[in-house]
Design a protein around this motif. Structure first.
Motif, PDB file in Angstrom:
ATOM      1  N   ASP A  54      -7.058  37.691   3.372  1.00 24.97           N
ATOM      2  CA  ASP A  54      -7.475  36.613   2.481  1.00 24.97           C
ATOM      3  C   ASP A  54      -6.475  35.459   2.578  1.00 24.97           C
ATOM      4  O   ASP A  54      -5.327  35.572   2.136  1.00 24.97           O
ATOM      5  N   ASP A  55      -6.890  34.342   3.143  1.00 20.75           N
ATOM      6  CA  ASP A  55      -5.988  33.204   3.321  1.00 20.75           C
ATOM      7  C   ASP A  55      -5.523  32.606   2.003  1.00 20.75           C
ATOM      8  O   ASP A  55      -4.516  31.890   1.966  1.00 20.75           O
ATOM      9  N   GLU A  56      -6.247  32.882   0.921  1.00 19.56           N
ATOM     10  CA  GLU A  56      -5.849  32.353  -0.379  1.00 19.56           C
ATOM     11  C   GLU A  56      -4.671  33.112  -0.981  1.00 19.56           C
ATOM     12  O   GLU A  56      -4.035  32.634  -1.919  1.00 19.56           O
ATOM     13  N   VAL A  57      -4.414  34.301  -0.476  1.00 17.76           N
ATOM     14  CA  VAL A  57      -3.257  35.077  -0.944  1.00 17.76           C
ATOM     15  C   VAL A  57      -2.084  34.793  -0.019  1.00 17.76           C
ATOM     16  O   VAL A  57      -2.129  35.090   1.174  1.00 17.76           O
ATOM     17  N   ARG A  58      -1.038  34.224  -0.574  1.00 17.98           N
ATOM     18  CA  ARG A  58       0.143  33.904   0.231  1.00 17.98           C
ATOM     19  C   ARG A  58       1.369  34.695  -0.191  1.00 17.98           C
ATOM     20  O   ARG A  58       2.357  34.736   0.539  1.00 17.98           O
ATOM     21  N   CYS A  59       1.309  35.308  -1.369  1.00 11.87           N
ATOM     22  CA  CYS A  59       2.416  36.126  -1.846  1.00 11.87           C
ATOM     23  C   CYS A  59       1.866  37.104  -2.883  1.00 11.87           C
ATOM     24  O   CYS A  59       0.875  36.807  -3.556  1.00 11.87           O
ATOM     25  N   VAL A  60       2.501  38.261  -2.992  1.00  9.23           N
ATOM     26  CA  VAL A  60       2.077  39.297  -3.944  1.00  9.23           C
ATOM     27  C   VAL A  60       3.219  39.610  -4.893  1.00  9.23           C
ATOM     28  O   VAL A  60       4.382  39.713  -4.478  1.00  9.23           O
ATOM     29  N   VAL A  61       2.910  39.733  -6.170  1.00  9.09           N
ATOM     30  CA  VAL A  61       3.860  40.246  -7.159  1.00  9.09           C
ATOM     31  C   VAL A  61       3.466  41.691  -7.468  1.00  9.09           C
ATOM     32  O   VAL A  61       2.312  41.964  -7.809  1.00  9.09           O
ATOM     33  N   LEU A  62       4.420  42.589  -7.345  1.00 14.64           N
ATOM     34  CA  LEU A  62       4.206  44.012  -7.629  1.00 14.64           C
ATOM     35  C   LEU A  62       5.063  44.388  -8.820  1.00 14.64           C
ATOM     36  O   LEU A  62       6.295  44.231  -8.791  1.00 14.64           O
ATOM     37  N   ILE A 105       6.250  40.107  -0.611  1.00 17.26           N
ATOM     38  CA  ILE A 105       6.038  40.833  -1.866  1.00 17.26           C
ATOM     39  C   ILE A 105       7.272  40.621  -2.740  1.00 17.26           C
ATOM     40  O   ILE A 105       8.408  40.830  -2.292  1.00 17.26           O
ATOM     41  N   VAL A 106       7.053  40.196  -3.974  1.00 17.11           N
ATOM     42  CA  VAL A 106       8.129  40.071  -4.955  1.00 17.11           C
ATOM     43  C   VAL A 106       7.955  41.189  -5.969  1.00 17.11           C
ATOM     44  O   VAL A 106       6.911  41.287  -6.625  1.00 17.11           O
ATOM     45  N   GLY A 107       8.960  42.034  -6.096  1.00 16.39           N
ATOM     46  CA  GLY A 107       8.911  43.116  -7.073  1.00 16.39           C
ATOM     47  C   GLY A 107       9.519  42.678  -8.392  1.00 16.39           C
ATOM     48  O   GLY A 107      10.535  41.974  -8.418  1.00 16.39           O
ATOM     49  N   ALA A 108       8.895  43.077  -9.496  1.00  9.19           N
ATOM     50  CA  ALA A 108       9.412  42.797 -10.841  1.00  9.19           C
ATOM     51  C   ALA A 108       9.617  44.134 -11.540  1.00  9.19           C
ATOM     52  O   ALA A 108       8.655  44.852 -11.797  1.00  9.19           O
ATOM     53  N   CYS A 193      11.247  38.731 -16.844  1.00  6.92           N
ATOM     54  CA  CYS A 193      11.246  39.317 -15.508  1.00  6.92           C
ATOM     55  C   CYS A 193       9.974  39.004 -14.717  1.00  6.92           C
ATOM     56  O   CYS A 193      10.032  38.492 -13.586  1.00  6.92           O
ATOM     57  N   ILE A 194       8.831  39.291 -15.293  1.00  3.82           N
ATOM     58  CA  ILE A 194       7.574  39.087 -14.565  1.00  3.82           C
ATOM     59  C   ILE A 194       7.331  37.599 -14.344  1.00  3.82           C
ATOM     60  O   ILE A 194       6.886  37.184 -13.262  1.00  3.82           O
ATOM     61  N   ALA A 195       7.654  36.785 -15.331  1.00  5.36           N
ATOM     62  CA  ALA A 195       7.473  35.343 -15.180  1.00  5.36           C
ATOM     63  C   ALA A 195       8.352  34.798 -14.057  1.00  5.36           C
ATOM     64  O   ALA A 195       7.923  33.940 -13.271  1.00  5.36           O
ATOM     65  N   ARG A 196       9.584  35.282 -13.960  1.00  2.61           N
ATOM     66  CA  ARG A 196      10.478  34.829 -12.890  1.00  2.61           C
ATOM     67  C   ARG A 196       9.960  35.280 -11.524  1.00  2.61           C
ATOM     68  O   ARG A 196      10.029  34.520 -10.544  1.00  2.61           O
ATOM     69  N   ALA A 197       9.425  36.497 -11.451  1.00  5.55           N
ATOM     70  CA  ALA A 197       8.849  36.966 -10.188  1.00  5.55           C
ATOM     71  C   ALA A 197       7.690  36.070  -9.766  1.00  5.55           C
ATOM     72  O   ALA A 197       7.554  35.716  -8.588  1.00  5.55           O
ATOM     73  N   HIS A 198       6.854  35.695 -10.720  1.00  7.76           N
ATOM     74  CA  HIS A 198       5.735  34.797 -10.410  1.00  7.76           C
ATOM     75  C   HIS A 198       6.232  33.407 -10.005  1.00  7.76           C
ATOM     76  O   HIS A 198       5.648  32.765  -9.128  1.00  7.76           O
ATOM     77  N   GLU A 199       7.302  32.949 -10.636  1.00  6.35           N
ATOM     78  CA  GLU A 199       7.860  31.648 -10.274  1.00  6.35           C
ATOM     79  C   GLU A 199       8.309  31.646  -8.812  1.00  6.35           C
ATOM     80  O   GLU A 199       8.018  30.708  -8.048  1.00  6.35           O
TER      81      GLU A 199
END
Length: 265
Positions: A54-62, A105-108, A193-199
């Motif tokens: 999916d080209d619209e997904v460029r990063c994942v938060v886990l 992938i950014v882990g929180a 934590c989760i907000a920073r991962a999304h940032e």
């Protein structure tokens, strides 16, 4: 907005997005402290497989949410397996599929990331930890050893001595200790934590997609190849990017003092 619909394939997962290029995958078995069952791993691997295309997904938060990431493998599931069943189980294939995901992938992590939970979050490229986070590989207390990278990825991340303490004594390390050792990139308040991962994920999603993909590939190769081979691979990726539209756009935008418009080609 992505035309792909993301539906969590297991009741132990929640998924949201993609929004601004970021897809969130959240472990959601609070009664079991997000214990990693095989269906959960199967679901994560399936979601990442879809996200890769999916080209619209460029990063994942886990993430596992605000109180616990994952306190380990599902012991009830493990207890039902003899040696032959463990030998033939699909978990190694699922962890390998997660490890092959080419986008960042950014882990929180808040609370426990233990055993399989620690091994899972070590598949993330960047880990943001809440103050409450604890990391550990306590399998030795069950008469077993880590089996999904806990002796290998952990040693690469924190070094031999600390990895030995965690694996042989089964002791946990705090978020601050994990940051000092290099396992964690940042430590923030649990509620942030989760907000920073999304940032961070949104910032990465705003970069040139091909450059991000090849940069991740180059950094990961540093763990798996001698320095000379890694340098050669880095140069190859650098040369490949010189032939992309995004590279030309990035240089032009810098010279023209404007924001680049990435096309992913």
């Amino acid at each position: 907005m992505s035309e792909t619909t993301y539906i969590a394939p297991d009741e132990g997962l929640r998924v949201s997005g993609p929004e601004a290029g970021v897809l969130e995958i959240r472990l959601d078995r609070p009664a079991a402290r997000n214990a990693l069952s095989t269906p959960i791993l199967r679901g994560i691997a399936a979601l990442l497989d879809k996200a890769e295309r999916d080209d619209e997904v460029r990063c994942v938060v886990l993430t596992g949410g605000d109180t616990v990431f994952a306190a380990g493998a599902d012991l009830a599931e493990m207890a039902a397996k003899d040696m032959q069943a463990v030998l033939l189980e699909e978990r190694p294939r699922l962890f390998a599929a997660i490890g092959r995901f080419p986008k960042p992938i950014v882990g929180a992590v808040c609370g426990y990331a233990l055993g399989g939970g620690c091994e899972l979050v070590m598949h993330a490229d960047i880990i943001v930890a809440g103050e409450s986070a604890q990391f550990g590989q306590p399998e030795i207390n069950l008469g077993i050893i880590p089996g999904a990278g806990g002796t290998q990825r952990l040693t690469h991340a924190v070094g031999k001595s600390l990895a030995m303490k965690m694996v042989l004594a089964g002791e946990f390390i705090s978020a601050r200790e994990a940051q000092t050792a290099g396992l964690v990139a940042e430590v923030v308040a649990d509620e942030a934590c989760i907000a920073r991962a999304h940032e961070l994920a949104r910032k990465i999603a705003g970069k040139a997609p091909l450059a991000v993909r090849l940069a991740k590939d180059a950094v990961l190769q540093s763990f798996e190849t001698p320095l000379s081979a890694g340098m050669a691979m880095e140069r190859r990726n650098f040369v490949i990017l010189a032939g992309t539209d995004d590279r030309n756009e990035g240089v032009a935008a810098f010279l023209e003092k404007r924001k680049p418009v990435w096309k992913g080609r």
